[in-house]
Design an enzyme around this catalytic site. Sequence first.
Site, short mmCIF file in Angstrom:
data_model
loop_
_atom_site.label_atom_id
_atom_site.label_comp_id
_atom_site.label_asym_id
_atom_site.label_seq_id
_atom_site.Cartn_x
_atom_site.Cartn_y
_atom_site.Cartn_z
N SER A 1 0.84 -1.21 0.00
CA SER A 1 0.00 0.00 0.00
C SER A 1 0.86 1.25 0.00
CB SER A 1 -0.89 0.00 1.24
OG SER A 1 -1.53 1.25 1.38
N TYR B 1 -0.70 0.23 10.65
CA TYR B 1 -0.91 -0.44 9.36
C TYR B 1 0.18 -0.04 8.38
CZ TYR B 1 -3.37 -1.03 4.80
OH TYR B 1 -3.73 -1.34 3.51
N1 LIG Z 1 -8.89 -0.90 0.11
C1 LIG Z 1 -7.87 -0.04 0.03
O1 LIG Z 1 -8.08 1.18 -0.04
C2 LIG Z 1 -6.47 -0.55 -0.03
C3 LIG Z 1 -5.47 0.36 -0.33
C4 LIG Z 1 -4.16 -0.09 -0.41
C5 LIG Z 1 -3.87 -1.41 -0.17
N2 LIG Z 1 -4.86 -2.29 0.13
C6 LIG Z 1 -4.51 -3.68 0.39
O2 LIG Z 1 -5.16 -4.53 -0.52
C7 LIG Z 1 -5.30 -5.82 0.07
C8 LIG Z 1 -6.74 -6.30 -0.11
O3 LIG Z 1 -7.56 -5.48 0.69
P1 LIG Z 1 -9.11 -5.18 0.45
O4 LIG Z 1 -9.21 -3.72 0.32
O5 LIG Z 1 -9.63 -6.03 -0.62
O6 LIG Z 1 -9.72 -5.49 1.87
P2 LIG Z 1 -10.22 -6.82 2.59
O7 LIG Z 1 -11.44 -7.30 1.95
O8 LIG Z 1 -10.26 -6.48 4.03
O9 LIG Z 1 -9.07 -7.87 2.29
C9 LIG Z 1 -8.15 -8.32 3.18
C10 LIG Z 1 -8.08 -9.82 3.06
O10 LIG Z 1 -7.01 -10.29 3.84
C11 LIG Z 1 -7.44 -11.51 4.40
N3 LIG Z 1 -6.72 -11.84 5.61
C12 LIG Z 1 -6.51 -11.05 6.70
N4 LIG Z 1 -5.80 -11.74 7.59
C13 LIG Z 1 -5.56 -12.97 7.08
C14 LIG Z 1 -4.89 -14.13 7.54
N5 LIG Z 1 -4.30 -14.17 8.73
N6 LIG Z 1 -4.84 -15.21 6.74
C15 LIG Z 1 -5.43 -15.20 5.53
N7 LIG Z 1 -6.10 -14.14 5.05
C16 LIG Z 1 -6.15 -13.04 5.82
C17 LIG Z 1 -8.91 -11.32 4.69
O11 LIG Z 1 -9.47 -12.60 4.70
P3 LIG Z 1 -10.90 -12.97 5.36
O12 LIG Z 1 -11.87 -12.85 4.25
O13 LIG Z 1 -10.73 -14.37 5.83
O14 LIG Z 1 -11.15 -11.99 6.47
C18 LIG Z 1 -9.35 -10.50 3.51
O15 LIG Z 1 -9.84 -11.30 2.46
C19 LIG Z 1 -4.89 -5.68 1.52
O16 LIG Z 1 -3.57 -6.13 1.66
C20 LIG Z 1 -4.94 -4.19 1.73
O17 LIG Z 1 -4.08 -3.78 2.76
C21 LIG Z 1 -6.16 -1.88 0.21
#
Ligand SMILES: NC(=O)c1ccc[n+]([C@@H]2O[C@H](COP(=O)([O-])OP(=O)(O)OC[C@H]3O[C@@H](n4cnc5c(N)ncnc54)[C@H](OP(=O)(O)O)[C@@H]3O)[C@@H](O)[C@H]2O)c1
Lengths: 245, 444
Positions: A137, A150
């Site tokens: 990120s 984070y």
């Molecule tokens: N949304 C944004 O604005 C943004 C911006 C920059 C970067 N990102 C990054 O993009 C990635 C995807 O995020 P998202 O926005 O799609 O949000 P999200 O839906 O909260 O995705 C995070 C995922 O990580 C999984 N997870 C967390 N802990 C875990 C563990 N111990 N073992 C296996 N899986 C685990 C969660 O699985 P569960 O379904 O089992 O909970 C969830 O599917 C993340 O790394 C986030 O930091 C997001």
Amino acid sequence: MTKPPILILGARSDIGRAIAHRFAAEGHPVQLAARAPEALEADRADIALRHGVEVSCHAFDALDHAGHEPFLDGLPELPGIAACVVGLMGEQEENARDMDAARLVMRSNYEGPAEILARLANRFEARGSGTLIGVSSVAGERGRASNYVYGSAKAGFTAFLSGLRNRLSRTPVRVITVLPGFVATRMTENMDLPAPLTAAPLEVAEAVWRAHAGARDVVYVRRIWALIMAVIRAIPEPVFKKTRL
Amino acid sequence: MTRARPLAGWGRHPVRDCTLAAPETEAEAAALVAAGPVIARGNGRAYGDSALGVPATLSTRRMNRMRAFDPATGVLEAEAGVLLADIIDTFLPRGWFPAVTPGTKFVTLGGMIAADVHGKNHHRDGAMGETVLWLDLLRPDGRVVRCGPGQERALFEWTVGGMGLTGVILRAAIRLRPVETGWIRQVTRPARDLSRAIALFEENAEATYSVAWIDCLATGAAQGRSLVMLGEHARRDQLPDDRVARPFRTRARRRLSVPFDLPGWLLNRYSARAFNAAYWNAGLRGAGVRLVDWDSYFYPLDSILGWNRVYGRRGFAQFQCVLPLDAAETGLQRLLNEIARAGQGAFLGVLKRMGAEARRFSFPMPGYTLALDFPATPGLPGLLARMDDIVQEHGGRFYLAKDSHLTAETLRRTDPRSAAFARMRSETGAAGRFVSAQSERLSL
Ligand SMILES: NC(=O)c1ccc[n+]([C@@H]2O[C@H](COP(=O)([O-])OP(=O)(O)OC[C@H]3O[C@@H](n4cnc5c(N)ncnc54)[C@H](OP(=O)(O)O)[C@@H]3O)[C@@H](O)[C@H]2O)c1
Ligand SMILES: Cc1cc2nc3c(=O)[nH]c(=O)nc-3n(C[C@H](O)[C@H](O)[C@H](O)COP(=O)(O)OP(=O)(O)OC[C@H]3O[C@@H](n4cnc5c(N)ncnc54)[C@H](O)[C@@H]3O)c2cc1C
């Protein structure tokens, strides 16, 4: 020619789903991995039906170290591409006071993702091929009061990916760092994000696909973020510490 | 808890503060209904306030998986949030096309069923409801009931065309139609006036697709002049040699987008009258038989993403009514008089013969439907009120998927079925659980 499978670590996230569809549309078989694999069944059927590729579902917990090797051994085959989207933002307020909460955020964004990609890197290196994709990120580019727990873990993950890429640069194994800015997902559902800076999960998937098809090592999602972060990094610390970003 | 944010339909007016939650599973959706009232929202292509909750709105965008497809029968089972565009992308290359489609592919399966959408083949094949084998409906009490033409029929007939007001459609099975190619053989027939246009529709009742573009600003002898467009799915043997090998491969259309609001005066300056005249002349030159790819034929506006912004920030209003057969011609004449007199730039006028009425509260009835859009100007409410009166006097009614301005009064008078609909809602508990800005405005 059959295409190599892509492994999606964190497949229940909106970004993970989008990446799975994007690669499946190009004919790559898909291995979906998440903590609750039974919840992946609907996605499995959907991806298989739309794109006519093999899709399998696997239980995976990034923080279950002991489970990593058995998990990799249990895949139908070693994937050609592995994308890790695992992450956890938490609440900064809580992370500042509750060290258990903070530790979980640190481990979920750095330790778990880095460790599983390290294991995959070694297997890819031994095989002599493969692409690792880490979704980190822009929050990792400078610590800010609003989300430094984070952000610092993402910083660690970004540095890890950069080092891994450096180490593997003389091998055929590639490492791609993806740096989204804001993305409209479950993680950000309750935040007021500025529309021009906020990407849809599909845009992240498209950026990942293009990086994979091309030669870029580090990709921002929405180019404007590269500029924004360059400015943010350039602000001198005495000034930066007083800002509210 | 999700925060309330401004939300609107495709016409960008009215705007209400809504909370928008996007459940992924049945259990998550049921929790939102239990905390209700709530209204389902698909892809927000209804023009007015049908998909605005007050304030709670349930987006189906995460319930968007396809579940199964039977290549022997063409039956697709999918979650309600699946986009029509994705259905076409997936199944056209396998020789299947939606059996009924509205004029945009950016709608969801649930939205198509809830509005009981009609396409250019309504006169022959009926509306969306005809293609649904069953649907799973999340009811006010949290139960999921499967209904269709052969089971729980009353619930099915209220739900198809019920604008989300009977429950949340979770998934459905629909029938696709087999096609040999991705091309349409289009025949364009100019009609010098309204009577001729109507005569052409009646003469061509056997055509699979028929629709007319009508020049709403032409007056005098040319009033109602139209280009009537008939279409058939092209067979493989009707394609030119260089296309036969890849019958589903049509050129990718270039996507333009309107990323910013255009100033509202633009439409006046490049007057709609000049546009309509130019379109008419181009139509005359292009009259005859042409092969048109499916995307340009069914979804001419989709290539301009965000075209609703050409009307500027104040938005626009759609008007769509249907007039019964025997009153259609006189009613249409009066509507056209009114529009020409007001001189409001009506960009797109679409006229179409509709077929049978089916189901208990959906829009279509045998007759003629007229759809137009108007920029939201100060004179608009007056014009719409006069048009509403004309529709009422001729026994016509309005399409709720396009409506943002009707009053409860006018709805009751033009559509007596609405009283029974409201009664059913209160008896089944739906009235307290499923509420949209539109259902409040119309006292449904
Ligand atoms: N949304 C944004 O604005 C943004 C911006 C920059 C970067 N990102 C990054 O993009 C990635 C995807 O995020 P998202 O926005 O799609 O949000 P999200 O839906 O909260 O995705 C995070 C995922 O990580 C999984 N997870 C967390 N802990 C875990 C563990 N111990 N073992 C296996 N899986 C685990 C969660 O699985 P569960 O379904 O089992 O909970 C969830 O599917 C993340 O790394 C986030 O930091 C997001
Ligand atoms: C360019 C354009 C052309 C069009 N052409 C036509 C046409 O030719 N024929 C025609 O009939 N219509 C046409 N329409 C209207 C459009 O087809 C309908 O408004 C359709 O309902 C939009 O689907 P949506 O998924 O965007 O639903 P939304 O606009 O989000 O919602 C529409 C209604 O459906 C309900 N709804 C949505 N999903 C569900 C669900 N899962 N369960 C229960 N209720 C639900 C909502 O509550 C709301 O009442 C057109 C619209 C546009 C923008």
